[in-house]
Design a protein around this motif. Structure first.
Motif, short mmCIF file in Angstrom:
data_model
loop_
_atom_site.label_atom_id
_atom_site.label_comp_id
_atom_site.label_asym_id
_atom_site.label_seq_id
_atom_site.Cartn_x
_atom_site.Cartn_y
_atom_site.Cartn_z
N ALA A 206 46.74 59.31 54.71
CA ALA A 206 48.49 60.10 54.35
C ALA A 206 49.73 59.98 55.41
O ALA A 206 50.93 59.94 55.45
N ALA A 207 49.04 60.71 56.71
CA ALA A 207 49.47 59.86 57.77
C ALA A 207 50.29 58.57 58.24
O ALA A 207 51.05 58.67 58.50
N LEU A 208 49.05 57.49 57.91
CA LEU A 208 49.50 56.52 58.18
C LEU A 208 50.63 56.75 57.03
O LEU A 208 51.61 55.41 57.43
N ALA A 209 50.69 56.48 56.11
CA ALA A 209 51.15 55.98 55.25
C ALA A 209 52.85 56.64 55.70
O ALA A 209 54.14 56.45 55.70
N ARG A 210 52.72 58.20 55.73
CA ARG A 210 54.07 58.72 56.55
C ARG A 210 54.37 57.59 57.42
O ARG A 210 56.34 57.30 57.67
N ALA A 211 53.82 57.22 58.49
CA ALA A 211 54.40 56.32 59.47
C ALA A 211 54.85 54.80 59.12
O ALA A 211 55.94 54.79 60.19
N VAL A 217 54.52 61.69 50.10
CA VAL A 217 52.63 60.53 49.98
C VAL A 217 51.92 62.71 49.52
O VAL A 217 52.71 63.49 49.96
N LEU A 218 51.31 62.63 48.55
CA LEU A 218 51.20 62.94 47.29
C LEU A 218 49.99 62.86 47.82
O LEU A 218 48.58 62.07 47.70
N GLN A 219 48.65 63.80 48.09
CA GLN A 219 46.96 64.15 48.54
C GLN A 219 46.50 64.84 47.90
O GLN A 219 46.07 65.77 47.27
N VAL A 307 47.61 47.27 53.05
CA VAL A 307 48.86 48.68 52.43
C VAL A 307 50.40 48.47 53.41
O VAL A 307 51.17 49.26 53.21
N ALA A 308 50.21 48.68 54.60
CA ALA A 308 51.56 48.61 54.65
C ALA A 308 52.18 47.52 54.85
O ALA A 308 53.47 47.62 55.08
N PRO A 309 51.74 46.23 54.06
CA PRO A 309 53.10 44.99 53.70
C PRO A 309 53.29 45.61 52.53
O PRO A 309 54.44 44.78 51.91
N VAL A 310 52.42 45.94 52.49
CA VAL A 310 52.95 46.11 50.80
C VAL A 310 53.60 47.67 50.21
O VAL A 310 54.89 47.33 50.18
N ILE A 385 43.17 35.98 71.60
CA ILE A 385 42.83 37.20 70.74
C ILE A 385 44.19 37.77 70.00
O ILE A 385 45.14 38.56 71.45
N ASP A 386 44.91 37.76 68.94
CA ASP A 386 46.15 38.35 68.80
C ASP A 386 45.88 39.43 68.15
O ASP A 386 45.15 40.08 67.81
N ILE A 387 46.95 40.93 68.82
CA ILE A 387 46.84 41.87 68.36
C ILE A 387 48.18 42.39 68.20
O ILE A 387 49.30 42.43 68.24
N ILE A 388 48.01 43.00 66.66
CA ILE A 388 48.72 43.53 65.75
C ILE A 388 49.08 44.57 66.37
O ILE A 388 48.07 45.79 66.24
N LEU A 389 50.32 45.26 66.01
CA LEU A 389 50.82 46.67 67.06
C LEU A 389 50.58 47.68 65.70
O LEU A 389 51.55 46.89 64.80
N THR A 390 50.40 49.13 66.53
CA THR A 390 50.34 50.12 65.22
C THR A 390 50.77 50.83 65.21
O THR A 390 50.95 51.33 63.82
#
Length: 392
Positions: A206-211, A217-219, A307-310, A385-390
């Motif tokens: 839920a926190a990642l969805a908000r970020a 966000v429904l939990q 999920v983030a790309p969606v 190594i590629d690093i995806i920033l989160t």
């Protein structure tokens, strides 16, 4: 046995399940992405103005002693200047048809700072710089201030307002429902019986969805009983634009997510990555449903990758994922071993980028080591190594 999908193939599949949410008109506000280019209505700056605190003068009168006839503060009105005349002027103050250069106050015989208007000022020869910002120097009416697909951040908000843009067409931020499943999961703060664990995935996702831009966000939590999970899933699909589940997607006897949804416009299988290989995705009651593994680190990694790309696509955000490339220190990471390994990392930016794996073992259950992670190291073999920033 089915061949595992690549990470890129699964990203392409899950993003194909959604389209940007229908656009609407609204005043500019941070957190939304544009559906249509925002076009300037005003010039920036809207009038010729001074770039310095100093004295407005005619170049033809320099060098020399000039008679000071007026003050021009920011927000004031332009003044007329005759031959041999100057006006004390502040940064941002308007400049009319008279005067073609500003002499910085520090280049004159007048002290800087507040004080009475001097009767005269001695100015040097013209330096070659006018210190005048012409109207439209930054942008003109009709220019694109912010392109479609761009998010409105603080800088973009300032640009839009300065350019006179009072209405924009944006995509709404998506509503997300997160479901954790499993009889072993107990809400945070409640006593744990033997065999139970705190439900960390539900608040984490839920926190990642908000970020990552979710509006609401429904939990929800569901047990391992098919009927209970189906009821919760129907509720989530009714309330949200996208539903995310954690757990129940592998090959266990109690993998309720897979048991309930298989065959209903759903795909379940393996993605060639570790952790997070078991994945599921498809449609439930017409809503996109993304099914992540239950191990906490695997769920964390899977959210960022899939999920983030969606969520970005639903919100109309077309920015590419931010990445950096690590050329040194590669030997501190585990070998790929024939499959792409994803390792949460903590980054240090001190002249060069260094990355520290979140844990020496990198196992998918080591949730207590996730604190402070900044990105995901994508280890596919090779010297970099590629690093995806989160972190947003």
């Amino acid at each position: 046995m089915a061949v595992p999908r690549s990470i890129a193939e699964h990203v392409a599949f899950v993003t194909s399940l959604v389209s940007p949410l229908p656009a609407r008109s609204m005043p500019p506000e941070t957190g939304f992405a544009l559906a249509v280019d925002a076009v300037a209505r005003l010039a920036v700056p809207p009038f010729d103005n001074s770039a310095m605190d100093g004295f407005l003068a005619h170049r033809a009168d320099l060098p020399g002693e000039l008679r000071v006839v007026a003050d021009v503060p920011a927000g004031g009105h332009p003044v007329r200047l005759g031959p041999g005349e100057a006006a004390r002027i502040m940064t941002g103050a308007p400049i009319g048809p008279d005067g073609d250069c500003v002499i910085p106050v520090e280049d004159t015989d007048h002290p800087a700072g507040p004080g009475p208007l001097p009767a005269t000022v001695r100015a040097p020869a013209f330096s070659g710089r006018s210190h005048i910002r012409p109207r439209g120097d930054n942008s003109s009416p009709g220019d694109v201030v912010l392109a479609a697909g761009s998010p409105i951040d603080a800088g973009a908000l300032a640009a839009l307002i300065s350019a006179g843009v009072t209405e924009v067409h944006t995509h709404p931020r998506p509503r997300v429902a997160v479901i954790s499943s499993g009889d072993e999961l107990i809400p945070a703060g409640q006593p744990l019986a033997e065999g139970h664990i705190p439900d960390s995935n539900l608040p984490m996702l839920a926190a990642l969805a908000r970020a990552n831009g979710a509006a609401d966000v429904l939990q929800l939590h569901a047990s391992d009983r098919d009927g209970d999970f189906r009821t919760v899933l129907d509720e989530a699909a009714t309330a949200a634009d996208v539903v995310v589940t954690s757990g129940g997607v592998s090959t266990g006897a109690f993998d309720v997510v897979k048991a309930v949804t298989s065959g209903h416009d759903m795909w379940f299988g393996s993605v060639a990555m570790r952790p997070g290989s078991p994945q599921g995705a498809g449609l439930w009651n017409g809503r996109p449903l993304l099914c992540l593994p239950g191990n906490p680190v695997a769920a964390f990694v899977s959210f960022h990758l899939f999920v983030a790309p969606v969520l970005r696509r639903l919100a109309g955000d077309t920015r590419p994922v931010s990445r950096v490339r690590l050329a040194g220190g590669v030997d501190t990471f585990p070998a790929a071993g024939g499959v792409t390994r994803i390792v949460p990392v903590r980054l240090t930016l001190d002249g060069e980028i260094t990355a520290e794996p979140f844990h020496s073992r990198g196992s998918s259950h080591l949730v207590a080591s996730l604190a402070g992670t900044d990105g995901l190291a994508v280890i596919a073999g090779g010297d970099t190594i590629d690093i995806i920033l989160t972190r947003n």
